[in-house]
Write an enzyme that holds these catalytic residues in place. Sequence first.
Site, PDB file in Angstrom:
ATOM      1  N   LYS A 179       0.808  -1.226   0.000  1.00 51.32           N
ATOM      2  CA  LYS A 179       0.000   0.000   0.000  1.00 51.32           C
ATOM      3  C   LYS A 179       0.835   1.265   0.000  1.00 51.32           C
ATOM      4  O   LYS A 179       2.022   1.249   0.311  1.00 51.32           O
ATOM      5  CB  LYS A 179      -0.984  -0.026   1.166  1.00 51.32           C
ATOM      6  CG  LYS A 179      -2.161  -0.952   0.818  1.00 51.32           C
ATOM      7  CD  LYS A 179      -3.396  -0.709   1.574  1.00 51.32           C
ATOM      8  CE  LYS A 179      -4.490  -1.585   0.934  1.00 51.32           C
ATOM      9  NZ  LYS A 179      -5.451  -2.059   1.906  1.00 51.32           N
ATOM     10  N   ARG A 201      -3.971 -10.175   4.193  1.00 53.71           N
ATOM     11  CA  ARG A 201      -4.244 -10.198   2.756  1.00 53.71           C
ATOM     12  C   ARG A 201      -2.982  -9.739   2.040  1.00 53.71           C
ATOM     13  O   ARG A 201      -2.540  -8.613   2.243  1.00 53.71           O
ATOM     14  CB  ARG A 201      -5.421  -9.266   2.453  1.00 53.71           C
ATOM     15  CG  ARG A 201      -5.822  -9.169   0.997  1.00 53.71           C
ATOM     16  CD  ARG A 201      -6.973  -8.174   0.841  1.00 53.71           C
ATOM     17  NE  ARG A 201      -7.457  -8.091  -0.520  1.00 53.71           N
ATOM     18  CZ  ARG A 201      -6.904  -7.326  -1.466  1.00 53.71           C
ATOM     19  NH1 ARG A 201      -5.846  -6.597  -1.187  1.00 53.71           N
ATOM     20  NH2 ARG A 201      -7.416  -7.317  -2.682  1.00 53.71           N
TER      21      ARG A 201
HETATM   22  N1  PMM Z   1      -7.304  -3.623   0.117  1.00 55.14           N
HETATM   23  C1  PMM Z   1      -7.519  -3.590  -1.211  1.00 55.14           C
HETATM   24  C2  PMM Z   1      -8.558  -4.362  -1.777  1.00 55.14           C
HETATM   25  N2  PMM Z   1      -9.315  -5.167  -1.011  1.00 55.14           N
HETATM   26  N3  PMM Z   1      -9.849  -6.069   1.097  1.00 55.14           N
HETATM   27  C3  PMM Z   1      -9.645  -6.120   2.413  1.00 55.14           C
HETATM   28  N4  PMM Z   1     -10.421  -6.942   3.181  1.00 55.14           N
HETATM   29  N5  PMM Z   1      -8.676  -5.388   3.029  1.00 55.14           N
HETATM   30  C4  PMM Z   1      -7.871  -4.534   2.326  1.00 55.14           C
HETATM   31  O1  PMM Z   1      -7.014  -3.863   2.937  1.00 55.14           O
HETATM   32  C5  PMM Z   1      -8.062  -4.435   0.909  1.00 55.14           C
HETATM   33  C6  PMM Z   1      -9.081  -5.230   0.332  1.00 55.14           C
HETATM   34  C7  PMM Z   1      -6.693  -2.707  -2.090  1.00 55.14           C
HETATM   35  O2  PMM Z   1      -5.574  -3.377  -2.578  1.00 55.14           O
HETATM   36  P1  PMM Z   1      -5.456  -4.056  -4.088  1.00 55.14           P
HETATM   37  O3  PMM Z   1      -5.835  -2.994  -5.095  1.00 55.14           O
HETATM   38  O4  PMM Z   1      -4.073  -4.511  -4.214  1.00 55.14           O
HETATM   39  O5  PMM Z   1      -6.395  -5.224  -4.151  1.00 55.14           O
END
Ligand code: PMM
Length: 292
Positions: free
Chosen positions: A227, A262
């Site tokens: 992030k 995650r």
């Molecule tokens: N962050 C992203 C997308 N989905 N879901 C959960 N539960 N927690 C998170 O911190 C989260 C998520 C954004 O990251 P990406 O674009 O790499 O998927």
Amino acid sequence: MEPVVVNGVTIGGAGGTCVMGVLNVTPDSFSDGGRYVSPSAAAMAGLALVRAGAHILDVGGESTRPDAAPVAAADEAARVLPVIRALRAAGCAAAISIDTVKAEVADAALAAGADIVNDVAGGAHDPDLLRVVARRGAVVVLGHLRGAPGAGMMKDVAFVDVVAEVGDELWARVAAARAAGVAPGRIVIDPGLGFGKLLEHNLALIQGLGALRARVGRPVLVGPSRKRFLGELTGIAEPAARDFPTAAAITACILAGADAVRVHAVAELVAVVKVADALRKAAPGHAYQGAA
Ligand code: PMM
């Protein structure tokens, strides 16, 4: 605390930290968008993540980055459903979560073989989403987010006590899920790192995961992987180059009380999780080993 058990995976039990591997099938996700040419290629990549140690595959068809264009439900479903079906057809035995804020997409994904709805908006974006989860007996991850995902979520970022406020707001989302008919043992919470939070908020939330877990009384999933706040701390501009900073954050999350993480770089972070889990077990008092 009652753990969540889904498709052979336990989140919040006395065992190790659960690893959710990211399988984004968006053309524009911030760290890994546009990677797969076909649903079967995405499914093969997902199976590789399971072989590398992912307990859950998180399939997402809409980017949550602040400047991302919204995607219509039909287009989002057209991206994710073939991947979920291909995963199940290929014998994928891992739990599958659908990363969506839309009830229609969640419903279709659960019908196609997903077990978990991962909603970064905590069920607040679409009033039907929690009812879909309840009707299908699915597990839900309720993420913390003020306002709507995407453009605007980084405006008006203001917290006095971020851990207490995020805790209270997640508690309200848990109450909404229960009112919609979702059993308490089917609910996981997530502080939503980066979703309408500044660097200092993300750091305080990581340090406060144990307090958040105790306040809301549900297992905690957390997603620091690659992030922007890690880029701010390190100067590493390219998200895919942030896996070492991610490892530090994941370790801190686990020592602070996370039940699930995650991550994008599953193989590397599974090794990190093993070390962090061993350190947590060795901590005085064995905090968060299922006794809390
Ligand atoms: N962050 C992203 C997308 N989905 N879901 C959960 N539960 N927690 C998170 O911190 C989260 C998520 C954004 O990251 P990406 O674009 O790499 O998927």
